[in-house]
Design a protein around this motif. Structure first.
Motif, PDB file in Angstrom:
ATOM      1  N   PHE A  71     -32.621   3.114   2.591  1.00 10.79           N
ATOM      2  CA  PHE A  71     -31.917   3.765   1.490  1.00 10.79           C
ATOM      3  C   PHE A  71     -31.442   5.131   1.959  1.00 10.79           C
ATOM      4  O   PHE A  71     -31.794   5.600   3.045  1.00 10.79           O
ATOM      5  N   PHE A  72     -30.605   5.770   1.133  1.00 12.72           N
ATOM      6  CA  PHE A  72     -30.135   7.133   1.372  1.00 12.72           C
ATOM      7  C   PHE A  72     -30.601   8.014   0.212  1.00 12.72           C
ATOM      8  O   PHE A  72     -30.698   7.553  -0.927  1.00 12.72           O
ATOM      9  N   PHE A  73     -30.867   9.255   0.513  1.00  8.73           N
ATOM     10  CA  PHE A  73     -31.187  10.226  -0.528  1.00  8.73           C
ATOM     11  C   PHE A  73     -30.465  11.520  -0.188  1.00  8.73           C
ATOM     12  O   PHE A  73     -30.084  11.743   0.964  1.00  8.73           O
ATOM     13  N   GLY A  74     -30.281  12.365  -1.186  1.00  7.13           N
ATOM     14  CA  GLY A  74     -29.570  13.603  -0.889  1.00  7.13           C
ATOM     15  C   GLY A  74     -29.409  14.491  -2.105  1.00  7.13           C
ATOM     16  O   GLY A  74     -30.077  14.327  -3.129  1.00  7.13           O
ATOM     17  N   PHE A  75     -28.472  15.410  -1.971  1.00 10.70           N
ATOM     18  CA  PHE A  75     -28.241  16.435  -2.983  1.00 10.70           C
ATOM     19  C   PHE A  75     -26.768  16.451  -3.349  1.00 10.70           C
ATOM     20  O   PHE A  75     -25.908  16.227  -2.500  1.00 10.70           O
ATOM     21  N   ARG A  76     -26.485  16.731  -4.606  1.00 13.58           N
ATOM     22  CA  ARG A  76     -25.092  16.785  -5.053  1.00 13.58           C
ATOM     23  C   ARG A  76     -24.887  17.970  -5.983  1.00 13.58           C
ATOM     24  O   ARG A  76     -25.803  18.410  -6.684  1.00 13.58           O
ATOM     25  N   ALA A  77     -23.672  18.483  -5.977  1.00 16.10           N
ATOM     26  CA  ALA A  77     -23.296  19.590  -6.863  1.00 16.10           C
ATOM     27  C   ALA A  77     -21.807  19.462  -7.152  1.00 16.10           C
ATOM     28  O   ALA A  77     -21.040  18.945  -6.325  1.00 16.10           O
ATOM     29  N   GLY A  78     -21.418  19.927  -8.338  1.00 17.57           N
ATOM     30  CA  GLY A  78     -20.006  19.828  -8.677  1.00 17.57           C
ATOM     31  C   GLY A  78     -19.626  20.675  -9.862  1.00 17.57           C
ATOM     32  O   GLY A  78     -20.475  21.253 -10.547  1.00 17.57           O
ATOM     33  N   GLY A  79     -18.330  20.759 -10.087  1.00 12.79           N
ATOM     34  CA  GLY A  79     -17.794  21.454 -11.239  1.00 12.79           C
ATOM     35  C   GLY A  79     -17.230  20.451 -12.231  1.00 12.79           C
ATOM     36  O   GLY A  79     -16.701  19.400 -11.831  1.00 12.79           O
ATOM     37  N   ASN A  80     -17.342  20.748 -13.514  1.00 11.05           N
ATOM     38  CA  ASN A  80     -16.847  19.801 -14.514  1.00 11.05           C
ATOM     39  C   ASN A  80     -16.002  20.485 -15.573  1.00 11.05           C
ATOM     40  O   ASN A  80     -16.049  21.698 -15.758  1.00 11.05           O
TER      41      ASN A  80
ATOM     42  N   GLU B  20     -29.336   6.166  -2.981  1.00 10.74           N
ATOM     43  CA  GLU B  20     -28.462   5.004  -2.816  1.00 10.74           C
ATOM     44  C   GLU B  20     -29.150   3.931  -1.985  1.00 10.74           C
ATOM     45  O   GLU B  20     -29.874   4.241  -1.037  1.00 10.74           O
ATOM     46  N   LYS B  21     -28.877   2.691  -2.321  1.00 15.00           N
ATOM     47  CA  LYS B  21     -29.350   1.561  -1.525  1.00 15.00           C
ATOM     48  C   LYS B  21     -28.218   0.547  -1.404  1.00 15.00           C
ATOM     49  O   LYS B  21     -27.595   0.184  -2.400  1.00 15.00           O
ATOM     50  N   LYS B  22     -27.974   0.104  -0.172  1.00 16.90           N
ATOM     51  CA  LYS B  22     -26.886  -0.835   0.083  1.00 16.90           C
ATOM     52  C   LYS B  22     -27.394  -2.261  -0.007  1.00 16.90           C
ATOM     53  O   LYS B  22     -28.518  -2.567   0.399  1.00 16.90           O
TER      54      LYS B  22
ATOM     55  N   LYS C 291     -26.639   3.021  -6.848  1.00 12.91           N
ATOM     56  CA  LYS C 291     -27.042   4.427  -6.750  1.00 12.91           C
ATOM     57  C   LYS C 291     -27.628   4.919  -8.062  1.00 12.91           C
ATOM     58  O   LYS C 291     -27.341   4.382  -9.139  1.00 12.91           O
ATOM     59  N   SER C 292     -28.425   5.951  -7.942  1.00 16.80           N
ATOM     60  CA  SER C 292     -29.005   6.609  -9.112  1.00 16.80           C
ATOM     61  C   SER C 292     -28.992   8.108  -8.877  1.00 16.80           C
ATOM     62  O   SER C 292     -29.306   8.569  -7.775  1.00 16.80           O
ATOM     63  N   ASP C 293     -28.613   8.850  -9.909  1.00 19.65           N
ATOM     64  CA  ASP C 293     -28.599  10.317  -9.845  1.00 19.65           C
ATOM     65  C   ASP C 293     -29.548  10.886 -10.890  1.00 19.65           C
ATOM     66  O   ASP C 293     -29.615  10.386 -12.015  1.00 19.65           O
ATOM     67  N   LEU C 294     -30.252  11.928 -10.523  1.00 17.43           N
ATOM     68  CA  LEU C 294     -31.014  12.730 -11.473  1.00 17.43           C
ATOM     69  C   LEU C 294     -30.354  14.099 -11.513  1.00 17.43           C
ATOM     70  O   LEU C 294     -30.314  14.794 -10.489  1.00 17.43           O
ATOM     71  N   GLN C 295     -29.849  14.504 -12.678  1.00 19.82           N
ATOM     72  CA  GLN C 295     -28.979  15.678 -12.733  1.00 19.82           C
ATOM     73  C   GLN C 295     -29.394  16.676 -13.811  1.00 19.82           C
ATOM     74  O   GLN C 295     -29.983  16.300 -14.825  1.00 19.82           O
ATOM     75  N   TYR C 296     -29.032  17.918 -13.540  1.00 16.28           N
ATOM     76  CA  TYR C 296     -29.043  18.965 -14.567  1.00 16.28           C
ATOM     77  C   TYR C 296     -27.587  19.294 -14.845  1.00 16.28           C
ATOM     78  O   TYR C 296     -26.841  19.700 -13.945  1.00 16.28           O
TER      79      TYR C 296
END
Length: 362
Positions: A123-132, A167-169, A177-182
């Motif tokens: 699987f893959f793991f990581g960090f994400r950030a963005g503007g909305n 993420e898992k292929k 994929k699954s995201d845990l977000q604030y």
């Protein structure tokens, strides 16, 4: 001072000596690898293990160690030492996660053995950030004024979100994929109302900025436009791994702050006042969305850089209570409309692989 100087000189000499020994060791192991190549080409494969073992443990560079493992595995294969070949392949895959066989150059025996092992990330793991940007759909309008004689509108207020991603292929094109977000979503509400009959001007001009904070859990399936292949085999566009995703997010609102500025031409104006609409039971707790995403994933070594755009469609009315006790409602006529919140997010993520090589069983 002399003792300190002598100690400093001794330290420098020791460091130089250790550096020299390390360089000597690497040079000696490089010569050993060259000899092993010659011995292998001459067919004296029974000598390979004794030649390479000590330098594999300590002495080879990363590239040299990979080649040494390859020679060692081939020698075990040709000597029909199946268990030793399996053990050496596991050691190679744990040492060099990016190792893969070359179908054009490697012997079939090595390729066949390699294909009996799990060598891709689990699987893959990581960090994400963005503007909305948040968009409001009004279901029903509320207020103590004439709803047909107002200039109400919602404006975009840029905000942001951050989180973890997993993420898992499954196969060559499907990823779950699954995201845990604030998440922080913000928007402005402007309205002018209570018209003065003498000069047809509005008595009240209201500007309010609402900021909704929430935690979200996303579950999404992704479909890649190109099959997953080795980087060297990919076409230019395929190297960017474009994909489309569809899923949903369960959002749980934790707070909703309303900062408002009211211009009242006939009385006092509570400029800059704040109200927590969540504490006032104005906003609902649960705000689920349906999400669609398009993006690309570009390889960066063994990792991936993920850039994408996600659109989120709010399914439920987030308003539970329309009026707030206090001057905002009773004196200035503000009320919470029934609304859906939709958003568009531009994000960047880094995906790190998790490897767990093992022998596959039929």
């Amino acid at each position: 001072m002399k003792k300190a100087s002598k100690f400093k000189n001794l330290t420098i000499i020791l460091l130089l000596l250790l550096s020299s020994l390390e360089t000597f060791g690497q040079t000696a192991c490089t010569q050993t690898l060259r000899r092993a190549r010659t011995v292998f080409d001459e067919g004296r494969i029974q000598e390979i293990e004794s030649l390479l073992t000590s330098c594999i443990d300590n002495g080879f560079s990363d590239e040299e160690r990979t080649e040494a493992y390859r020679l060692l595995i081939l020698s075990y294969i040709y000597l029909d030492e199946t268990q030793k070949a399996d053990d050496a392949m596991i050691a190679l895959l744990r040492d060099n996660h990016g190792y893969s066989t070359n179908n054009d150059a490697d012997p079939a025996e090595l390729i066949n053995l390699y294909n009996t092992f799990r060598h891709d990330p689990i699987f893959f793991f990581g960090f994400r950030a963005g503007g909305n940007a948040t968009f409001i759909n009004v279901i029903n309008a509320f207020g103590i004024h004439n709803q047909n004689n107002t200039n109400a509108e919602y404006l975009i207020e840029p905000s942001f979100e951050v989180g973890l991603t997993f993420e898992k292929k499954f196969g060559k094109r499907i990823t779950v994929k699954s995201d845990l977000q604030y998440l922080v979503n913000a928007f402005q509400y402007e309205n002018s109302y209570l018209e003065n009959e003498d000069d047809n001007t509005n008595l009240i001009d209201l500007n309010a900025t609402e900021t909704i904070n929430s935690f979200g859990a996303t579950f999404m399936g992704q479909f890649s436009f190109f099959k997953d292949k080795k980087e060297k085999d990919k076409r230019k566009l395929a190297r960017w791994n474009p994909y489309v995703g569809l899923g949903g997010t369960a959002r749980f609102i934790t707070s909703s702050s309303l900062a408002f500025d009211v211009n009242n031409s006939v009385g006092a104006s509570p400029d800059g006042s704040d109200v927590d609409l969540f504490d006032e039971d104005v906003r609902e707790l649960f705000n689920p969305t349906v999400d669609i995403e398009i993006g690309v994933k570009r390889a960066w070594g063994l990792n991936y850089i993920n850039f994408g755009i996600r659109g989120s469609y709010g399914l439920l009315d987030v308003t539970d209570r329309h009026y707030v006790n206090g001057p905002l409602t009773t004196f200035f006529g503000w009320a919470a409309n029934d609304i859906n919140t939709h958003s568009a997010t531009v994000f960047l993520a880094i995906l790190l692989p998790k490897y767990a090589p093992k022998k596959l069983t039929k």
